[in-house]
Design an enzyme around this catalytic site. Structure first.
Site, PDB file in Angstrom:
ATOM      1  N   ASP A  41      -7.324 -23.413  41.082  1.00 50.14           N
ATOM      2  CA  ASP A  41      -8.312 -22.338  41.120  1.00 50.14           C
ATOM      3  C   ASP A  41      -8.888 -22.215  42.526  1.00 50.14           C
ATOM      4  O   ASP A  41      -9.415 -23.185  43.073  1.00 50.14           O
ATOM      5  CB  ASP A  41      -9.431 -22.651  40.117  1.00 50.14           C
ATOM      6  N   ASP A  42      -8.776 -21.023  43.122  1.00 46.74           N
ATOM      7  CA  ASP A  42      -9.371 -20.740  44.436  1.00 46.74           C
ATOM      8  C   ASP A  42      -8.803 -21.626  45.543  1.00 46.74           C
ATOM      9  O   ASP A  42      -9.486 -21.930  46.522  1.00 46.74           O
ATOM     10  CB  ASP A  42     -10.896 -20.907  44.400  1.00 46.74           C
ATOM     11  N   CYS A  79      -9.201 -14.487  39.369  1.00 46.86           N
ATOM     12  CA  CYS A  79      -8.790 -15.500  38.392  1.00 46.86           C
ATOM     13  C   CYS A  79      -8.255 -14.934  37.085  1.00 46.86           C
ATOM     14  O   CYS A  79      -7.092 -15.134  36.741  1.00 46.86           O
ATOM     15  CB  CYS A  79      -9.927 -16.479  38.147  1.00 46.86           C
ATOM     16  N   ARG A  83      -4.327 -15.002  35.650  1.00 47.75           N
ATOM     17  CA  ARG A  83      -3.984 -15.723  34.425  1.00 47.75           C
ATOM     18  C   ARG A  83      -3.296 -14.806  33.421  1.00 47.75           C
ATOM     19  O   ARG A  83      -2.339 -15.198  32.746  1.00 47.75           O
ATOM     20  CB  ARG A  83      -5.251 -16.346  33.826  1.00 47.75           C
ATOM     21  N   LYS A 137      -9.069 -24.456  32.036  1.00 47.55           N
ATOM     22  CA  LYS A 137      -9.751 -23.164  32.097  1.00 47.55           C
ATOM     23  C   LYS A 137      -8.917 -22.090  31.404  1.00 47.55           C
ATOM     24  O   LYS A 137      -7.735 -21.929  31.671  1.00 47.55           O
ATOM     25  CB  LYS A 137     -10.002 -22.795  33.563  1.00 47.55           C
ATOM     26  N   HIS A 139     -10.509 -18.425  30.374  1.00 45.33           N
ATOM     27  CA  HIS A 139     -11.053 -17.229  31.021  1.00 45.33           C
ATOM     28  C   HIS A 139     -10.235 -15.975  30.742  1.00 45.33           C
ATOM     29  O   HIS A 139     -10.064 -15.113  31.598  1.00 45.33           O
ATOM     30  CB  HIS A 139     -11.195 -17.447  32.526  1.00 45.33           C
ATOM     31  N   HIS A 232     -12.361 -24.237  42.083  1.00 46.06           N
ATOM     32  CA  HIS A 232     -13.457 -23.283  41.930  1.00 46.06           C
ATOM     33  C   HIS A 232     -14.771 -24.043  42.076  1.00 46.06           C
ATOM     34  O   HIS A 232     -14.872 -25.214  41.735  1.00 46.06           O
ATOM     35  CB  HIS A 232     -13.374 -22.632  40.546  1.00 46.06           C
ATOM     36  N   ASP A 338      -4.588 -19.397  41.580  1.00 45.70           N
ATOM     37  CA  ASP A 338      -4.804 -18.085  40.972  1.00 45.70           C
ATOM     38  C   ASP A 338      -5.157 -17.005  41.988  1.00 45.70           C
ATOM     39  O   ASP A 338      -5.040 -15.817  41.709  1.00 45.70           O
ATOM     40  CB  ASP A 338      -5.874 -18.147  39.874  1.00 45.70           C
ATOM     41  N   ASN A 339      -5.603 -17.402  43.174  1.00 43.48           N
ATOM     42  CA  ASN A 339      -5.942 -16.446  44.226  1.00 43.48           C
ATOM     43  C   ASN A 339      -6.225 -17.238  45.490  1.00 43.48           C
ATOM     44  O   ASN A 339      -6.135 -18.467  45.505  1.00 43.48           O
ATOM     45  CB  ASN A 339      -7.157 -15.580  43.857  1.00 43.48           C
ATOM     46  N   LYS A 399     -10.208 -14.359  48.547  1.00 44.05           N
ATOM     47  CA  LYS A 399     -10.229 -13.986  47.134  1.00 44.05           C
ATOM     48  C   LYS A 399     -11.023 -12.690  46.959  1.00 44.05           C
ATOM     49  O   LYS A 399     -12.025 -12.470  47.625  1.00 44.05           O
ATOM     50  CB  LYS A 399     -10.905 -15.117  46.340  1.00 44.05           C
TER      51      LYS A 399
END
Length: 748
Positions: A41-42, A79, A83, A137, A139, A232, A338-339, A399
């Site tokens: 994540d991130d 995010c 996903r 996660k 989301h 994240h 994710d980004n 992001k």
């Protein structure tokens, strides 16, 4: 789930003149590989060691050494959309996930949920004889639908996974996480004081799932989707990892960017002639910062590095376990982010995520006051823009943006039994929509035309399996559009057109840039003026793709405005003004709690007490923001946590046993301001003037009755501080908001 097969035996009068028959179980092809998707994540393009970073990531580096690294891989810039695309193989707007799953804007592309005509890889593989396991996660479910009454059709078990353990929302505290097992809420198995950390817990459960699978169904392959909270915000790590990086970033982000670019060139991650993109707007040169700023900002990056290395170490436990149970060689590992790295820490960094969510900026002095708590359970921190820029080396922006810093991300694919070109790098353009068709090609499965009776849209992605044994040559992907918060881009045949959009500006006035990515990896040399016809054609194609994939209408409102708007889905919890919660209710996620922000409201608790009873009656939020109604020392307290500052009102309790009516009333007197007052059995207690309260957001954490279950809202008690009396019910009555959002601007 597959429809039951028709009975193929015969049924006579008795069993003697009948023929039994059993449906044949759906089995995967013999030798089918396991699939492990690891979604970070991130994590920016340059954050992993094998992509040029100085951060220690030996496990991920080893996966890369045994597989392939992709230097031209892209995501959606955010995010939930990534996903959605990763799990379905479709473009995110087309399946209803234009931004995060916390808002339904009322348009098909902006539902905040994945449409059922876009089946997930779990739904597909489950019906092909795979076990399907998800950890971490999610989301992808509307935030207001994540309480214990659902609906559950967008939870992991509703989208094809047979087992799940993790958190459902965008972010959670790593030491005090909100957790769900399958379809019910659970508490963390240990406390932060006992050494608990979420990433370790997630990997424990992944290992447990694999152990059960390989012990009880050894011939059945599995899909494991492991989506960490790392990296994240909040960037939180065990103390020994924080200590390891102390002092390592005193040199600053400008030096780290140069060092990472040099390593990237040496590794072949970027071409040897790649330019370092100019500093992003708003990022100061490190040498221009004060000594205090440098000390603070370095501490933020130390926490990030510690968090990432700790995550790598936990992933190592899973890899070793797969090796131990003899499944590693025939497991396809797909590891990606994710980004790009997050700009949400803003210029000063942050020790409280609520500042960004409220469109405020952490004051420098505020952050300095908390410097020694960075990375711990006492704050919820994120690094400043300069370190996010370094994480995306050598690329522009972050992001949420469609420049490369937002969408060009690391991808590692490792499959010892199927990829012989170990350690190589691939340059073909690919996108997160391409992972599902890749997996389906490898295991020899066609995307179904129907799932659970629902006709399916075509898969939009292009398999990248051809790259496994093909180092050169063009990409088989014809084109890819991008859009996020009005930022737009199109990749086609090695060229990229991209427009950065200022929020609130006229879209028609956005300036489009043009880059020849074959010669300009980092998007440094804008050819818009030299190639106007090419640019015009690409812009026209972007609009065609936008129509094809339901991108429109363009919407540049941020997270906060969409969450807070009074225009909500009719069945959304925040459309209600009255709530009654009975004692014993399960944990309530933040998206389903009463939306008390910037409005008058009353909270009333009916409780039964004995003299000396104490504890939390209602708590909502976390150390970063929220409110708590509790009894201590014969007094009723209401604490409102505003960025760590506590507004406290108290009232004396009668010295008797029996039922009490405890009330807290907030009267709005102006934008994000008001008066709070407590009362006991109608007798008013102390009132407090509150010149500033949260505008859009308090915390990702939710609400509990009878305890402060997770990260504590108030510093006036320790731990959960459970209520020793009895709670009958708690009522909320909210005043009308009258479209208050937008009647003022947030503080600078």
């Amino acid at each position: 789930m597959r429809a039951p097969d028709a009975f193929a035996g015969t049924i006579g009068t008795t069993v003697q003149d009948s023929t039994p028959w059993w449906p044949q179980p759906r089995r995967a092809r013999p030798g089918s590989p396991n699939v492990v998707m690891v979604l970070l994540d991130d994590v920016g393009f340059a954050s992993l060691g094998c992509f040029g970073s100085e951060i220690s990531t030996p496990v991920m580096d080893d996966l890369a050494a045994r597989g392939l690294r992709y230097r031209n891989f892209h995501t959606t810039a955010l995010c939930s959309p990534t996903r959605a695309s990763l799990l379905t193989g479709r473009n995110h707007h087309a399946v209803g996930m234009s931004i995060i799953a916390n808002a339904d804007s009322g348009f098909p592309s902006k539902r905040g949920a994945v449409s059922h005509n876009a089946g997930t890889i779990a739904e597909i593989l489950r019906d092909q004889g795979y076990s399907t396991l998800a950890v971490g996660k999610w989301h992808l479910a509307p935030a207001d639908q994540t309480s214990q009454v659902g609906p559950f059709d967008q939870w992991p078990l509703g989208r094809g996974f047979e087992r799940y353990y993790g958190f459902l929302d965008a972010a959670t505290d790593q030491f005090h996480p909100e957790l769900t097992r399958d379809n019910h809420r659970v508490d963390p198995p240990a406390s932060a004081a006992d050494g608990y950390h979420l990433t370790e817990d997630l990997v424990d459960n992944a290992i447990s799932f694999v152990t059960d699978q390989t012990s009880l169904a050894p011939d059945k392959p599995f899909l494991l989707y492991l989506a960490t909270g790392a990296t994240h915000s909040p960037h939180q790590a065990p103390a020994e990892y924080l200590a390891k990086y102390r002092g390592q970033y005193d040199c600053g982000w400008d030096t780290i960017r140069q060092q990472r670019l040099q390593r990237q060139k040496e590794l072949g991650i970027v071409p040897a002639d790649t330019d370092l993109a100019p500093a992003n707007p708003g990022v100061a040169a490190w040498d221009s910062l004060s000594e205090q700023e440098q000390r603070l900002f370095a501490r933020f990056q130390e926490a990030y590095a510690a968090f990432l290395e700790h995550t790598d170490a936990q992933l190592g436990r899973l890899v070793r376990h797969l090796d131990h149970v003899d499944e590693l060689d025939n497991t396809i590992f797909v590891l990606l982010s994710d980004n790009g790295a997050s700009q949400e820490g803003q210029a000063n960094g942050s020790v409280n995520m609520a500042f960004y969510e409220n469109r405020d900026v952490d004051p420098l002095d505020y952050n300095l006051e908390h410097i020694d708590k960075i990375g711990t359970a006492e704050v919820q921190n994120n690094y400043p823009l300069g370190w996010a820029m370094a994480a995306n080396t050598p690329l522009k922006r972050y992001k949420q943006n469609t420049h490369a810093g937002g969408v060009r991300d690391p991808l590692i694919i490792s499959w010892p039994a199927g990829i012989s070109a170990a350690g190589e790098i691939r340059d073909q353009f690919h996108h997160v929509t391409d992972i599902v068709p890749t997996v389906l090609e490898i295991i020899g499965v066609e995307a179904p035309e129907e799932i659970n009776g629902v006709p399916q849209m075509p898969v939009h992605g292009t398999s990248l399996a051809y790259t496994f044994d093909r180092a050169g040559g063009p990409s088989r992907k014809p084109a890819q559009y991008f859009e996020m918060f009005g930022h737009r881009a199109l990749w086609s045949d090695g060229w990229k057109a991209v427009a950065y959009h200022e929020r609130g500006a006229d879209y028609a006035q956005d300036r489009w840039e043009l880059y020849d990515l074959a010669a300009d990896f980092s998007e440094c040399h804008d050819l818009a003026d030299e190639e106007p016809q090419r640019l015009h054609a690409m812009i026209e194609r972007w609009w065609a793709e936008a129509g094809r994939y339901d991108v429109l209408p363009l919407d540049d409102r941020g997270f906060a405005e969409r969450r807070a708007t009074s225009q909500s889905r009719p069945d959304a919890a925040r459309t209600n003004n009255s709530f009654r919660y009975w004692g014993g209710i399960s944990h309530l996620p933040s998206g389903a709690t009463p939306f008390i922000l910037d409005r008058s409201y009353t909270m009333t608790a009916q409780v039964d007490v004995e003299p000396g009873d104490r504890g939390v009656i209602v708590a909502c939020g976390s150390v970063g923001g929220g409110y708590s109604l509790y009894i201590d020392d014969g007094l009723l307290h209401h604490d409102y946590n505003y960025y760590g500052r506590i507004y406290r009102a108290v009232a004396a309790l009668p010295e008797r046993s029996g039922r009490l009516r405890l009330e807290y009333r907030f009267t709005r007197t102006g934008p994000c301001a008001g008066i709070g007052q407590v009362a006991v059995d109608g007798l008013p207690g102390e009132q407090i003037t509150m010149p500033a309260t949260s505008r859009y957001f308090m915390s990702w954490a939710g609400l509990d009755l009878g305890r402060d279950a997770l990260s504590p809202v108030s510093s006036n008690y320790d731990g959960e501080f459970p209520f020793t009396g009895h709670i009958d019910r708690v009522d909320f009555e909210l005043g009308d908001r009258d479209d208050l959002i937008g009647d003022y601007e947030p503080a600078d």
